[in-house]
Structures are given as structure tokens and as C-alpha cells.
Design a protein around this motif. Structure first.
Motif, PDB file in Angstrom:
ATOM      1  N   ILE A  13       0.874  -1.168   0.000  1.00 16.30           N
ATOM      2  CA  ILE A  13       0.000   0.000   0.000  1.00 16.30           C
ATOM      3  C   ILE A  13       0.912   1.220   0.000  1.00 16.30           C
ATOM      4  N   ALA A  14       0.577   2.219  -0.778  1.00 12.85           N
ATOM      5  CA  ALA A  14       1.422   3.414  -0.860  1.00 12.85           C
ATOM      6  C   ALA A  14       1.556   4.075   0.509  1.00 12.85           C
ATOM      7  N   VAL A  15       2.800   4.363   0.904  1.00 10.81           N
ATOM      8  CA  VAL A  15       3.090   5.063   2.159  1.00 10.81           C
ATOM      9  C   VAL A  15       3.652   6.439   1.800  1.00 10.81           C
ATOM     10  N   PHE A  16       2.989   7.477   2.273  1.00  8.83           N
ATOM     11  CA  PHE A  16       3.441   8.841   2.017  1.00  8.83           C
ATOM     12  C   PHE A  16       4.372   9.270   3.148  1.00  8.83           C
ATOM     13  N   HIS A  17       5.564   9.749   2.773  1.00 11.14           N
ATOM     14  CA  HIS A  17       6.628   9.994   3.733  1.00 11.14           C
ATOM     15  C   HIS A  17       6.664  11.434   4.216  1.00 11.14           C
ATOM     16  N   ASN A  18       7.120  11.600   5.458  1.00  9.20           N
ATOM     17  CA  ASN A  18       7.258  12.927   6.070  1.00  9.20           C
ATOM     18  C   ASN A  18       8.215  13.821   5.288  1.00  9.20           C
ATOM     19  N   LEU A  19       9.219  13.231   4.705  1.00 13.39           N
ATOM     20  CA  LEU A  19      10.300  13.979   4.075  1.00 13.39           C
ATOM     21  C   LEU A  19       9.804  14.877   2.945  1.00 13.39           C
ATOM     22  N   ASP A  20       8.950  14.325   2.077  1.00 12.26           N
ATOM     23  CA  ASP A  20       8.565  15.049   0.866  1.00 12.26           C
ATOM     24  C   ASP A  20       7.097  14.884   0.489  1.00 12.26           C
ATOM     25  N   ALA A  21       6.300  14.261   1.383  1.00 11.26           N
ATOM     26  CA  ALA A  21       4.868  14.043   1.117  1.00 11.26           C
ATOM     27  C   ALA A  21       4.646  13.219  -0.146  1.00 11.26           C
ATOM     28  N   LYS A  22       5.592  12.325  -0.440  1.00 16.25           N
ATOM     29  CA  LYS A  22       5.475  11.449  -1.602  1.00 16.25           C
ATOM     30  C   LYS A  22       5.592   9.995  -1.155  1.00 16.25           C
ATOM     31  N   SER A  23       5.058   9.084  -1.985  1.00 16.71           N
ATOM     32  CA  SER A  23       5.246   7.663  -1.724  1.00 16.71           C
ATOM     33  C   SER A  23       6.476   7.181  -2.477  1.00 16.71           C
ATOM     34  N   HIS A  24       7.178   6.225  -1.878  1.00 18.37           N
ATOM     35  CA  HIS A  24       8.383   5.669  -2.503  1.00 18.37           C
ATOM     36  C   HIS A  24       8.234   4.152  -2.585  1.00 18.37           C
ATOM     37  N   ALA A  25       8.653   3.604  -3.716  1.00 19.25           N
ATOM     38  CA  ALA A  25       8.397   2.189  -3.977  1.00 19.25           C
ATOM     39  C   ALA A  25       9.612   1.299  -3.801  1.00 19.25           C
ATOM     40  N   THR A  26      10.820   1.858  -3.869  1.00 16.41           N
ATOM     41  CA  THR A  26      12.007   1.010  -3.815  1.00 16.41           C
ATOM     42  C   THR A  26      12.607   0.995  -2.415  1.00 16.41           C
ATOM     43  N   PRO A  27      13.203  -0.114  -2.016  1.00 17.99           N
ATOM     44  CA  PRO A  27      13.820  -0.201  -0.687  1.00 17.99           C
ATOM     45  C   PRO A  27      14.847   0.897  -0.422  1.00 17.99           C
ATOM     46  N   ASP A  28      15.688   1.206  -1.409  1.00 22.63           N
ATOM     47  CA  ASP A  28      16.715   2.232  -1.184  1.00 22.63           C
ATOM     48  C   ASP A  28      16.085   3.601  -0.937  1.00 22.63           C
ATOM     49  N   ALA A  29      15.035   3.932  -1.663  1.00 23.52           N
ATOM     50  CA  ALA A  29      14.373   5.223  -1.480  1.00 23.52           C
ATOM     51  C   ALA A  29      13.704   5.294  -0.111  1.00 23.52           C
ATOM     52  N   ILE A  30      13.145   4.175   0.342  1.00 25.97           N
ATOM     53  CA  ILE A  30      12.507   4.135   1.661  1.00 25.97           C
ATOM     54  C   ILE A  30      13.557   4.302   2.755  1.00 25.97           C
ATOM     55  N   ARG A  31      14.684   3.626   2.612  1.00 24.83           N
ATOM     56  CA  ARG A  31      15.764   3.773   3.599  1.00 24.83           C
ATOM     57  C   ARG A  31      16.237   5.230   3.672  1.00 24.83           C
ATOM     58  N   GLN A  32      16.398   5.863   2.524  1.00 26.21           N
ATOM     59  CA  GLN A  32      16.836   7.257   2.504  1.00 26.21           C
ATOM     60  C   GLN A  32      15.809   8.177   3.165  1.00 26.21           C
ATOM     61  N   ALA A  33      14.536   7.913   2.907  1.00 22.78           N
ATOM     62  CA  ALA A  33      13.477   8.732   3.506  1.00 22.78           C
ATOM     63  C   ALA A  33      13.481   8.591   5.026  1.00 22.78           C
ATOM     64  N   LEU A  34      13.703   7.383   5.531  1.00 24.73           N
ATOM     65  CA  LEU A  34      13.735   7.164   6.979  1.00 24.73           C
ATOM     66  C   LEU A  34      14.979   7.795   7.608  1.00 24.73           C
ATOM     67  N   LYS A  35      16.098   7.725   6.903  1.00 21.45           N
ATOM     68  CA  LYS A  35      17.314   8.364   7.417  1.00 21.45           C
ATOM     69  C   LYS A  35      17.122   9.875   7.506  1.00 21.45           C
ATOM     70  N   GLN A  36      16.693  10.486   6.417  1.00 18.18           N
ATOM     71  CA  GLN A  36      16.577  11.943   6.378  1.00 18.18           C
ATOM     72  C   GLN A  36      15.448  12.454   7.264  1.00 18.18           C
ATOM     73  N   GLN A  37      14.447  11.607   7.494  1.00 13.98           N
ATOM     74  CA  GLN A  37      13.335  11.997   8.362  1.00 13.98           C
ATOM     75  C   GLN A  37      13.827  12.418   9.744  1.00 13.98           C
ATOM     76  N   LEU A  38      14.928  11.842  10.195  1.00 12.40           N
ATOM     77  CA  LEU A  38      15.399  12.091  11.554  1.00 12.40           C
ATOM     78  C   LEU A  38      15.922  13.525  11.733  1.00 12.40           C
ATOM     79  N   TYR A  39      16.426  14.132  10.650  1.00 12.26           N
ATOM     80  CA  TYR A  39      16.976  15.487  10.790  1.00 12.26           C
ATOM     81  C   TYR A  39      16.340  16.493   9.823  1.00 12.26           C
TER      82      TYR A  39
END
Length: 309
Positions: free
Chosen positions: A223-249
């Protein structure tokens, strides 16, 4: 009807949370979390003490477990699948578990570590957060840039129009409280937290968290997950990891996320976790938004009717 499920973040915790739901509905998920983490999550959630539950490294896995317990209770009712998921800060991890992108056990360990790293990143008492009411986003950004000192002062949670949380070092927050009203703020309220989340002070913690994220299995979300970082959904594992990393700062862009979901045709927002803070924010972001907090079993029943309509 297209609906989105939303998962709240840190600050929504309370001793006895989800206590309106039958223990048989929620306890197994908390027990599963206890086995993974090696401490009694259910006892802490139900009995406290609040001081222990409010420790960042305890709060984060406890809230993740609460969100997944309620997600499972919702899913057992066989509702139509949500069109999208999102989570506020920590809640983004819960959303990724619900979407099948992260395993529950892996996410529990990640957020426990996340809490430990956040607490260790800034000595207690040297940083914090404050809610600023009554200023537009651009005016808060400009106000923070006026700080004459060398410390960090950054807008970090764009929660709703006229409600933004600022994080930074203690001296900078003291300046904000002393000078903010002169620049148009209606209210500046310090928050009872010791960790200045989502600001540049967390960059080191994010680098350490990234090392664990790289070792963690991440799957494309069902299911599409919209991220805090950019209000977009990301489909690939690498993009999700980057979104979670950057979300912290980087800032939580909640206003932008809800507007994006609404623009994509989402007609109802269901808050899946403890409390109803997100439901209140959503109504201020989207005029007349349908929002229900599933912590109340009566609301869960009403939400099922809504989702099936």
C-alpha cells in the motif's frame, strides 16, 4: 470511498492506551513486541509508570506496537484496503509495517535504536522543542533565521496552518520565547521533551541509524506510504531507507502530506493509534475533512461503515 490510515507519533502515548478495546484484541501484539525487545511492553503500557513510558527508547516501540495492534484489529474486520498510509514522525515506521515494507520485529528494533540514538545525540537539558501558534510557515522560517546566536533553531513539524513546532538548542528556544510574540506569534509553548527531533542536531544519529537500516530487509510496500520527508510515496527499498534516514533530521511535512492525499482523492482519514491529535490537525488542514480516531471502538465501527460506503 477512498480512505487513508494514519499513524500517530511520539507525544500521543499515555498509560492505559487503547484500553477501550478488548484486551484479547490488542494484548497479543504487545506480547509479541515484548518477546522481540526483551521487556514487558504490555505491562508498561497498561500500568506505567508514565516516566518510564515517556523515555524515548520506550515510547517509540510502545507506540509502534499500539499502532500495529489497532491495525490488526481493523484488518480483522475485512474492510476495503486503504488507498494510502502515512505516519507522523515515528508513525511512519508503523505505516511501513502495515504496508508490508518492514517486518514488525525489525521495526521494533529499529525504533528502539532510533530512540536511543536520539537521546544520546544531544545532552539532556541542552535542547528541546516549542510549538508556535499563529504564524504562517514562511514567517516561522524567517523568524528562526533572525536568531542572533550560533545555535540551532529550526522549524521541524509543519503540523497544520498556524501550528508549527520548532526545535533547537536551549538558548535559541529561550530567545524564541522572549521574542516570538513581537514578530506576530500568538503563543509559544515549550514542549515537555528533551530531544530536539527532526533538526540538524540529529544528523549524527541519522548516520548511525542508516547503518542499521542498510542491514534491515525492506520490501516495496503493498500500500502506498506517504513519507514525512517530501509528502510522496516511494516504492524502492533504497528510497525508503533514505526517507527514513533523512526523516530524523529534516522536517515533518504533515500539512503538505494531508493536502497531497486529499488532492489524490482521499475522502476520509482514519487515525490508527492512541489519541486523536492527527484527526484534529487534519480538520484544520482540509476544511470539512472526515477524520475518525480508531482508539474508540465506536469510531472503529463507524469507520468500517464509512470505508464500505
Amino acid at each position: 470511498m477512498k480512505y487513508a490510515l494514519l499513524f500517530p507519533g511520539q507525544g500521543s502515548q499515555a498509560v492505559g492506551m487503547l484500553g477501550k478495546h478488548a484486551a484479547s484484541e490488542i494484548e497479543p501484539t504487545f506480547r509479541e513486541a515484548s518477546e522481540v525487545l526483551g521487556w514487558d511492553v504490555y505491562k508498561l503500557v497498561m500500568e506505567g509508570p508514565a516516566e518510564e513510558l515517556n523515555r524515548t527508547e520506550r515510547t517509540q516501540p510502545a507506540l509502534l506496537a499500539a499502532g500495529i495492534a489497532l491495525w490488526r484489529a481493523w484488518s480483522r474486520q475485512a474492510p476495503p484496503s486503504p488507498a494510502a498510509l502515512a505516519g507522523h514522525s515515528l508513525g511512519e515506521y508503523t505505516a511501513l509495517v502495515a504496508a508490508g515494507s518492514l517486518k514488525f520485529a525489525d521495526a521494533l528494533k529499529l525504533v528502539e535504536l532510533r530512540g536511543q540514538l536520539m537521546q544520546a545525540a544531544v545532552p539532556e537539558g541542552s535542547g528541546g522543542m516549542a510549538a508556535v501558534l499563529g504564524l504562517d510557515d514562511d514567517k516561522i522560517e524567517a523568524l528562526c533565521k533572525l536568531y542572533p546566536g550560533s545555535g540551532v533553531l529550526e522549524p521541524v513539524n509543519f503540523n497544520s496552518p498556524g501550528q508549527v513546532v520548532v526545535a533547537g538548542e536551549t538558548a535559541a528556544l529561550d530567545w524564541l520565547q522572549a521574542n516570538g510574540k513581537a514578530h506576530g506569534a500568538k503563543l509559544i509553548k515549550r514542549l515537555p521533551v528533551s530531544v530536539p527531533s527532526h533538526c540538524s542536531l540529529m544528523r549524527g544519529a541519522a548516520e548511525q541509524l542508516a547503518e542499521r537500516l542498510d542491514q534491515t530487509s525492506v520490501q516495496p510496500p503493498a500500500i502506498a506510504v506517504f513519507h514525512n520527508l517530501d509528502a510522496k510515496s516511494h516504492a524502492t527499498p533504497d528510497a525508503i531507507r533514505q526517507a527514513l534516514k533523512q526523516q530524523l533530521y529534516r522536517p515533518v511535512r504533515w500539512t503538505q502530506t494531508i493536502r497531497q492525499l486529499h488532492g489524490d482523492g482521499i475522502a476520509a482519514f482514519l487515525e490508527c493509534g492512541q489519541g486523536s491529535v492527527l484527526s484534529g490537525l487534519n480538520k484544520r488542514i482540509v476544511d470539512g475533512a472526515q477524520s475518525l480516531a480508531l482508539e474508540d471502538p465506536a469510531n472503529l465501527a463507524a469507520a468500517l461503515t464509512l470505508a464500505r460506503s
